[in-house]
Scaffold this motif. Structure first.
Motif, PDB file in Angstrom:
ATOM      1  N   ILE A  65       0.512  -1.360   0.157  1.00  0.00           N
ATOM      2  CA  ILE A  65      -0.346   0.344  -0.206  1.00  0.00           C
ATOM      3  C   ILE A  65       1.005   1.398   0.116  1.00  0.00           C
ATOM      4  CG2 ILE A  65      -1.550   1.473   1.106  1.00  0.00           C
ATOM      5  CD1 ILE A  65      -2.279  -1.361   2.072  1.00  0.00           C
ATOM      6  N   ALA A  66       0.368   2.012  -1.081  1.00  0.00           N
ATOM      7  CA  ALA A  66       1.121   3.741  -0.713  1.00  0.00           C
ATOM      8  C   ALA A  66      -0.149   4.579  -0.773  1.00  0.00           C
ATOM      9  CB  ALA A  66       2.271   3.963  -1.666  1.00  0.00           C
ATOM     10  N   ARG A  67       0.177   5.627   0.463  1.00  0.00           N
ATOM     11  CA  ARG A  67      -1.131   6.630   0.517  1.00  0.00           C
ATOM     12  C   ARG A  67      -0.761   7.728  -0.457  1.00  0.00           C
ATOM     13  NH1 ARG A  67      -2.402   7.218   5.673  1.00  0.00           N
ATOM     14  NH2 ARG A  67      -4.925   7.999   4.730  1.00  0.00           N
ATOM     15  N   ASP A  68       0.176   8.064  -1.474  1.00  0.00           N
ATOM     16  CA  ASP A  68       0.401   9.165  -1.496  1.00  0.00           C
ATOM     17  C   ASP A  68       0.944   8.853  -3.017  1.00  0.00           C
ATOM     18  OD1 ASP A  68       2.918  10.269  -1.463  1.00  0.00           O
ATOM     19  OD2 ASP A  68       2.624  10.003   0.344  1.00  0.00           O
ATOM     20  N   GLY A  69       1.065   9.754  -4.266  1.00  0.00           N
ATOM     21  CA  GLY A  69       1.738   9.023  -5.355  1.00  0.00           C
ATOM     22  C   GLY A  69       3.216   9.507  -5.296  1.00  0.00           C
ATOM     23  N   VAL A  70       3.338  10.354  -4.475  1.00  0.00           N
ATOM     24  CA  VAL A  70       5.038   9.973  -4.067  1.00  0.00           C
ATOM     25  C   VAL A  70       5.233   8.889  -3.773  1.00  0.00           C
ATOM     26  CG1 VAL A  70       7.052  11.139  -3.026  1.00  0.00           C
ATOM     27  CG2 VAL A  70       5.603  12.691  -4.166  1.00  0.00           C
ATOM     28  N   ASP A  71       4.694   8.142  -3.233  1.00  0.00           N
ATOM     29  CA  ASP A  71       5.574   7.676  -1.972  1.00  0.00           C
ATOM     30  C   ASP A  71       5.274   6.256  -2.945  1.00  0.00           C
ATOM     31  OD1 ASP A  71       6.153   8.101   0.190  1.00  0.00           O
ATOM     32  OD2 ASP A  71       4.470   7.458   1.290  1.00  0.00           O
ATOM     33  N   ALA A  72       3.963   5.885  -4.889  1.00  0.00           N
ATOM     34  CA  ALA A  72       3.546   4.755  -5.053  1.00  0.00           C
ATOM     35  C   ALA A  72       4.735   5.020  -6.491  1.00  0.00           C
ATOM     36  CB  ALA A  72       2.353   5.700  -5.334  1.00  0.00           C
ATOM     37  N   MET A  73       5.289   6.057  -6.671  1.00  0.00           N
ATOM     38  CA  MET A  73       6.579   5.751  -7.871  1.00  0.00           C
ATOM     39  C   MET A  73       7.327   5.188  -6.350  1.00  0.00           C
ATOM     40  SD  MET A  73       5.061   6.309 -10.554  1.00  0.00           S
ATOM     41  CE  MET A  73       6.349   5.957 -11.147  1.00  0.00           C
ATOM     42  N   ALA A  74       8.304   6.043  -5.418  1.00  0.00           N
ATOM     43  CA  ALA A  74       9.246   5.163  -4.961  1.00  0.00           C
ATOM     44  C   ALA A  74       9.465   3.538  -4.580  1.00  0.00           C
ATOM     45  CB  ALA A  74       9.509   6.236  -3.634  1.00  0.00           C
ATOM     46  N   TYR A  75       7.969   3.311  -4.554  1.00  0.00           N
ATOM     47  CA  TYR A  75       7.862   2.475  -4.228  1.00  0.00           C
ATOM     48  C   TYR A  75       8.526   1.573  -6.111  1.00  0.00           C
ATOM     49  CZ  TYR A  75       5.748  -2.044  -3.163  1.00  0.00           C
ATOM     50  OH  TYR A  75       5.279  -3.930  -3.069  1.00  0.00           O
ATOM     51  N   LEU A  76       7.873   1.882  -6.620  1.00  0.00           N
ATOM     52  CA  LEU A  76       7.707   0.764  -7.960  1.00  0.00           C
ATOM     53  C   LEU A  76       9.403   1.342  -8.179  1.00  0.00           C
ATOM     54  CD1 LEU A  76       4.184   2.006  -9.783  1.00  0.00           C
ATOM     55  CD2 LEU A  76       4.496  -0.525  -9.259  1.00  0.00           C
ATOM     56  N   ARG A  77       9.484   2.399  -8.676  1.00  0.00           N
ATOM     57  CA  ARG A  77      11.252   2.503  -8.510  1.00  0.00           C
ATOM     58  C   ARG A  77      12.195   1.586  -7.918  1.00  0.00           C
ATOM     59  NH1 ARG A  77       9.767   8.136 -11.063  1.00  0.00           N
ATOM     60  NH2 ARG A  77       8.981   7.490 -13.560  1.00  0.00           N
ATOM     61  N   ARG A  78      11.864   0.756  -6.375  1.00  0.00           N
ATOM     62  CA  ARG A  78      12.473   0.601  -5.282  1.00  0.00           C
ATOM     63  C   ARG A  78      13.571   1.849  -5.052  1.00  0.00           C
ATOM     64  NH1 ARG A  78      12.918  -5.277  -9.075  1.00  0.00           N
ATOM     65  NH2 ARG A  78      11.170  -5.278  -8.306  1.00  0.00           N
ATOM     66  N   GLU A  79      12.592   2.854  -4.405  1.00  0.00           N
ATOM     67  CA  GLU A  79      13.596   4.121  -3.737  1.00  0.00           C
ATOM     68  C   GLU A  79      13.988   3.897  -2.467  1.00  0.00           C
ATOM     69  OE1 GLU A  79      13.014   6.520  -7.655  1.00  0.00           O
ATOM     70  OE2 GLU A  79      12.126   7.494  -6.389  1.00  0.00           O
ATOM     71  N   GLY A  80      14.577   4.625  -1.865  1.00  0.00           N
ATOM     72  CA  GLY A  80      14.704   4.774  -0.378  1.00  0.00           C
ATOM     73  C   GLY A  80      14.761   3.517  -0.186  1.00  0.00           C
ATOM     74  N   ASP A  81      13.544   4.309   0.675  1.00  0.00           N
ATOM     75  CA  ASP A  81      12.493   2.669   1.665  1.00  0.00           C
ATOM     76  C   ASP A  81      12.101   1.683   1.244  1.00  0.00           C
ATOM     77  OD1 ASP A  81      13.638   4.623   4.024  1.00  0.00           O
ATOM     78  OD2 ASP A  81      11.546   5.025   4.094  1.00  0.00           O
ATOM     79  N   TYR A  82      12.116   1.903   0.164  1.00  0.00           N
ATOM     80  CA  TYR A  82      11.540   0.490  -0.702  1.00  0.00           C
ATOM     81  C   TYR A  82      12.525  -0.543  -1.680  1.00  0.00           C
ATOM     82  CZ  TYR A  82       7.584   3.657   0.453  1.00  0.00           C
ATOM     83  OH  TYR A  82       6.955   4.325   1.436  1.00  0.00           O
ATOM     84  N   GLU A  83      13.504  -0.061  -1.014  1.00  0.00           N
ATOM     85  CA  GLU A  83      14.789  -0.943  -2.313  1.00  0.00           C
ATOM     86  C   GLU A  83      14.712  -2.261  -2.370  1.00  0.00           C
ATOM     87  OE1 GLU A  83      19.166  -0.498  -1.314  1.00  0.00           O
ATOM     88  OE2 GLU A  83      18.030  -0.494   1.113  1.00  0.00           O
ATOM     89  N   ASN A  84      13.747  -2.310  -1.465  1.00  0.00           N
ATOM     90  CA  ASN A  84      13.460  -4.214  -1.831  1.00  0.00           C
ATOM     91  C   ASN A  84      12.081  -4.417  -1.467  1.00  0.00           C
ATOM     92  OD1 ASN A  84      16.075  -4.928  -0.669  1.00  0.00           O
ATOM     93  ND2 ASN A  84      16.176  -4.244   1.262  1.00  0.00           N
ATOM     94  N   ALA A  85      11.432  -3.667  -2.078  1.00  0.00           N
ATOM     95  CA  ALA A  85       9.781  -3.687  -2.950  1.00  0.00           C
ATOM     96  C   ALA A  85       9.831  -5.066  -3.492  1.00  0.00           C
ATOM     97  CB  ALA A  85       9.418  -1.864  -3.368  1.00  0.00           C
ATOM     98  N   VAL A  86       8.873  -5.345  -3.327  1.00  0.00           N
ATOM     99  CA  VAL A  86       8.491  -6.394  -4.775  1.00  0.00           C
ATOM    100  C   VAL A  86       8.119  -6.332  -5.892  1.00  0.00           C
ATOM    101  CG1 VAL A  86       6.912  -8.766  -4.384  1.00  0.00           C
ATOM    102  CG2 VAL A  86       8.122  -8.447  -2.595  1.00  0.00           C
ATOM    103  N   ARG A  87       7.961  -6.081  -7.323  1.00  0.00           N
ATOM    104  CA  ARG A  87       7.553  -5.596  -7.909  1.00  0.00           C
ATOM    105  C   ARG A  87       6.128  -6.326  -7.800  1.00  0.00           C
ATOM    106  NH1 ARG A  87      10.524  -3.113 -12.030  1.00  0.00           N
ATOM    107  NH2 ARG A  87      10.717  -2.296 -10.242  1.00  0.00           N
TER     108      ARG A  87
END
Length: 145
Positions: free
Chosen positions: A38-60
């Motif tokens: 879950i992401a609650r805003d568009g900035v976090d959504a793109m960081a998650y999808l691009r695996r940036e910052g806290d989301y470097e290990n995010a599952v595609r």
């Protein structure tokens, strides 16, 4: 039923906590085995999808459920960013929003959304819609790995 045996991930981009809870509940009561990010805003959504910052290990994710009216970066901008990114553009995006605005519908398809669905305020109908989305996109459709 097409499935590769691995657990699927749905990425829910939604700012409304009530809608998040309802969608999570609807997905619990479906035959589809999936995790929900879950992401609650568009900035976090793109960081998650691009695996940036806290989301470097995010599952595609295998599927993105995207609200249009988001803080910091709205869903239209997120959709546009996804569809021009060669690493992300193949991920199916379903706009799931309260907007029934004809311009939003046209603009979303102009940005290559895979599907546009207006949220129902009827709880049983919303659950039926969410289950149908999950079953179609995660069990029926052949998706790239």
């Amino acid at each position: 039923m097409l499935t590769d045996g691995r657990r699927k991930t749905i990425f829910l981009v939604e700012d409304n906590l009530g809608d998040i809870r309802l969608i999570q509940e609807a997905l619990k009561n479906t035959a589809v085995e999936c995790d929900i990010a879950i992401a609650r805003d568009g900035v976090d959504a793109m960081a998650y999808l691009r695996r940036e910052g806290d989301y470097e290990n995010a599952v595609r994710p295998d599927l993105i459920l995207l609200d249009l009216n988001l803080p910091r970066k709205d869903g239209r901008e997120v959709l546009a960013d996804i569809k021009v990114d060669p690493e992300l553009c193949h991920i199916p995006v379903v706009v799931l929003t309260t907007s029934r605005n004809e311009e939003d519908i046209h603009n979303s398809y102009d940005l290559y959304v895979n599907c546009y669905i207006s949220k129902s305020r009827n709880l049983s109908q919303l659950f039926k819609i969410v289950r149908g989305i999950a079953e179609f996109w995660l069990e029926t459709v052949a998706l790239p790995s």
